[in-house]
Design an enzyme around this catalytic site. Structure first.
Site, short mmCIF file in Angstrom:
data_model
loop_
_atom_site.label_atom_id
_atom_site.label_comp_id
_atom_site.label_asym_id
_atom_site.label_seq_id
_atom_site.Cartn_x
_atom_site.Cartn_y
_atom_site.Cartn_z
N ARG A 1 0.82 -1.23 0.00
CA ARG A 1 0.00 0.00 0.00
C ARG A 1 0.84 1.27 0.00
NH1 ARG A 1 -5.55 -0.89 1.78
NH2 ARG A 1 -6.09 -2.74 0.61
N TYR B 1 -14.67 -12.43 -0.44
CA TYR B 1 -15.36 -11.18 -0.76
C TYR B 1 -16.54 -11.43 -1.70
CZ TYR B 1 -11.62 -8.60 1.53
OH TYR B 1 -10.76 -8.11 2.47
N ASP C 1 -6.59 -3.31 -7.63
CA ASP C 1 -7.14 -3.94 -6.42
C ASP C 1 -7.45 -5.40 -6.71
OD1 ASP C 1 -8.15 -2.94 -3.60
OD2 ASP C 1 -9.51 -4.50 -4.28
N ARG D 1 -6.42 11.03 -6.33
CA ARG D 1 -7.67 10.30 -6.20
C ARG D 1 -8.86 11.25 -6.34
NH1 ARG D 1 -10.15 7.03 -1.17
NH2 ARG D 1 -10.59 9.19 -0.61
N ARG E 1 -3.47 6.45 0.99
CA ARG E 1 -4.05 7.67 1.58
C ARG E 1 -3.13 8.40 2.56
NH1 ARG E 1 -9.24 4.47 3.24
NH2 ARG E 1 -7.60 2.91 3.11
O1 CP3 Z 1 -0.05 -2.26 -2.36
C1 CP3 Z 1 -0.36 -1.37 -3.17
O2 CP3 Z 1 -0.14 -0.16 -2.98
C2 CP3 Z 1 -0.94 -1.79 -4.52
C3 CP3 Z 1 -2.34 -1.59 -4.68
C4 CP3 Z 1 -3.26 -2.43 -3.82
C5 CP3 Z 1 -4.47 -1.93 -3.29
N1 CP3 Z 1 -5.13 -2.96 -2.72
C6 CP3 Z 1 -4.94 -0.53 -3.39
C7 CP3 Z 1 -6.00 -0.08 -2.48
C8 CP3 Z 1 -3.17 -3.77 -3.48
C9 CP3 Z 1 -2.05 -4.78 -3.72
C10 CP3 Z 1 -4.37 -4.10 -2.79
C11 CP3 Z 1 -4.67 -5.45 -2.32
C12 CP3 Z 1 -5.92 -5.69 -1.61
N2 CP3 Z 1 -7.13 -5.10 -1.78
C13 CP3 Z 1 -6.07 -6.70 -0.64
C14 CP3 Z 1 -4.99 -7.67 -0.21
C15 CP3 Z 1 -3.99 -7.06 0.70
C16 CP3 Z 1 -4.53 -6.73 2.07
O3 CP3 Z 1 -4.60 -5.53 2.35
O4 CP3 Z 1 -4.81 -7.67 2.82
C17 CP3 Z 1 -7.39 -6.65 -0.19
C18 CP3 Z 1 -8.01 -7.53 0.88
C19 CP3 Z 1 -8.05 -5.65 -0.94
C20 CP3 Z 1 -9.49 -5.26 -0.88
C21 CP3 Z 1 -9.66 -3.87 -0.43
N3 CP3 Z 1 -9.33 -2.77 -1.18
C22 CP3 Z 1 -10.17 -3.43 0.82
C23 CP3 Z 1 -10.63 -4.34 1.93
C24 CP3 Z 1 -10.14 -2.04 0.79
C25 CP3 Z 1 -10.68 -1.12 1.83
C26 CP3 Z 1 -9.75 -0.94 2.96
C27 CP3 Z 1 -9.01 0.36 2.81
O5 CP3 Z 1 -7.79 0.36 3.06
O6 CP3 Z 1 -9.67 1.35 2.48
C28 CP3 Z 1 -9.56 -1.65 -0.44
C29 CP3 Z 1 -9.31 -0.26 -0.88
C30 CP3 Z 1 -7.94 0.06 -1.36
N4 CP3 Z 1 -7.17 -0.73 -2.16
C31 CP3 Z 1 -7.27 1.29 -1.16
C32 CP3 Z 1 -6.05 1.22 -1.85
C33 CP3 Z 1 -5.00 2.28 -1.99
C34 CP3 Z 1 -7.81 2.47 -0.39
C35 CP3 Z 1 -8.82 3.13 -1.28
C36 CP3 Z 1 -8.91 4.60 -1.14
O7 CP3 Z 1 -8.11 5.33 -1.75
O8 CP3 Z 1 -9.86 5.03 -0.45
#
Ligand code: CP3
Length: 342
Positions: free
Chosen positions: A24, A151, A74, A37, A28
């Site tokens: 990540r 999911y 994602d 974003r 944010r």
């Molecule tokens: O690592 C990185 O920077 C690459 C991009 C990436 C994202 N999600 C961007 C993201 C990667 C590799 C993921 C993987 C992901 N997504 C996983 C597996 C890794 C983990 O965290 O366990 C999972 C379970 C998801 C599903 C997901 N996406 C959830 C549960 C959420 C909400 C939680 C949160 O942090 O808001 C997301 C959103 C998400 N994916 C964001 C980002 C940068 C935040 C979105 C935003 O900008 O509001």
């Protein structure tokens, strides 16, 4: 030409300073991410806008000089490409239309049709492979089938994955068919990322820790093995990182069992234990607790050095044990890098 540091570590080389990136890392906690974003509109529009998705991927590389960039996308784009509705609720997380039985399963799209939805992601990869600094490695990724299925079945994140366990425990054959579909889609998705320019791919099994015994074998080990062997048949030189989060003792032997080049450790794993029992098989990635990037101070420096020290006897890629959180202080990332690189 000297090879990129991440690729050297993945090939089993012990480096004097471990290469580093963060899960990540585009996110944010960075003001420049929040600005881009906002420009895109929302998170999913950002994922499907190749120019802006490439821009946010590059932001942490410019700011910190990480050794790897991870494609901005994602793990839930695959369910969407298979025909489910997907949206994100601000402050809460993902929501999806669900698949809870064979009737829902029968309505999903064919694997060959996923690329219609996912084409912009491949465009992001193409832009990045052109624009990244020469010594930065580009990592593509996908969710592992079990995690993606949790999911798809619950329609959201769940603390205990109860709906997915319920499907598995009432209709094991139907559940296995869903896992098989996601497995095949993931092979095509990751292959397309590699063909567009991803140099390494990572498989995120964020909920692997809730699978026990035979279920772990059938739904964490077996799908990962199938995905990796299919990828290795097509792209033998592309390393794979597996992340069976919270697998605990099942981390031991995991990389070898699935054919991965590296296993990523979450922060519940003791680094000294992992050095003795997991790193003996090859490269490990991890595993600083992301909370330390919120609190900072002497504990951040001490723990960063402890992780480096624990893994210095073998191939290691420094990373967090899970994603950096939105409340992390960007200056603490610089302090972490100083503690690693000196
Ligand atoms: O690592 C990185 O920077 C690459 C991009 C990436 C994202 N999600 C961007 C993201 C990667 C590799 C993921 C993987 C992901 N997504 C996983 C597996 C890794 C983990 O965290 O366990 C999972 C379970 C998801 C599903 C997901 N996406 C959830 C549960 C959420 C909400 C939680 C949160 O942090 O808001 C997301 C959103 C998400 N994916 C964001 C980002 C940068 C935040 C979105 C935003 O900008 O509001």
């Amino acid at each position: 030409m000297t090879q990129k540091t991440i690729l050297r570590a993945l090939a089993g080389e012990r480096l004097p300073t471990p290469p580093v990136w963060m899960m990540r890392q585009a996110g944010r906690y960075l003001p420049e991410y929040r600005a881009t974003r906002a420009q895109a509109g929302d998170f999913l529009s950002l994922c499907y806008n190749p120019e802006l998705a490439a821009e946010v991927t590059l932001q942490p590389i410019r700011r910190y000089g990480f050794d790897a960039a991870i494609l901005f996308a994602d793990i839930l784009l695959i369910p969407q490409a298979l025909g489910l509705d997907l949206w994100f609720v601000q402050g809460e997380g993902p929501r999806l239309s669900t698949v809870t039985d064979m009737r829902g399963y029968a309505q999903l799209r064919y694997v060959d049709d996923i690329h219609d939805t996912l084409a912009p992601v491949y465009d992001t990869v193409r832009i990045l492979s052109r624009e990244l600094p020469r010594d930065t490695t580009l990592i593509g990724f996908a969710g592992a089938p079990w995690t993606v299925a949790t999911y798809m079945i619950a329609g959201r994140g769940t603390p205990d994955q109860a709906p997915a366990h319920a499907f598995k425990d009432t209709d094991r054959e139907g559940f296995a068919a869903l896992i098989d579909l996601i497995t095949r889609a993931t092979v095509e998705y990751l292959s397309a990322q590699i063909e567009a320019g991803a140099e390494v791919v990572k498989l995120f099994d964020s909920w692997a820790g809730s699978l026990k015994g035979q279920d772990f074998d059938d739904f964490a080990l077996t799908p990962a093995t199938r995905i990796i062997s299919a990828l290795k048949a097509r792209h033998p030189d592309v390393p794979v990182i597996a992340f069976p989060r919270e697998a605990g003792p099942r981390y031991q032997g995991f990389a070898r069992a699935v054919g991965a080049d590296c296993v990523a450790l979450d922060n519940s794993v003791d680094a000294e234990w992992a050095a003795a029992h997991v790193q003996t098989d090859g490269c490990v990635q991890g595993n600083l607790d992301p909370r330390l990037l919120v609190t900072g101070g002497p504990a951040l420096q001490a723990e960063t050095r402890r992780v480096v020290q624990a893994f210095r006897g073998g191939p290691h890629i420094f990373n967090l044990g899970h994603g950096i959180t939105p409340d992390a202080d960007p200056d603490n990332v610089s302090r972490m890098l100083e503690a690693i690189r000196g």
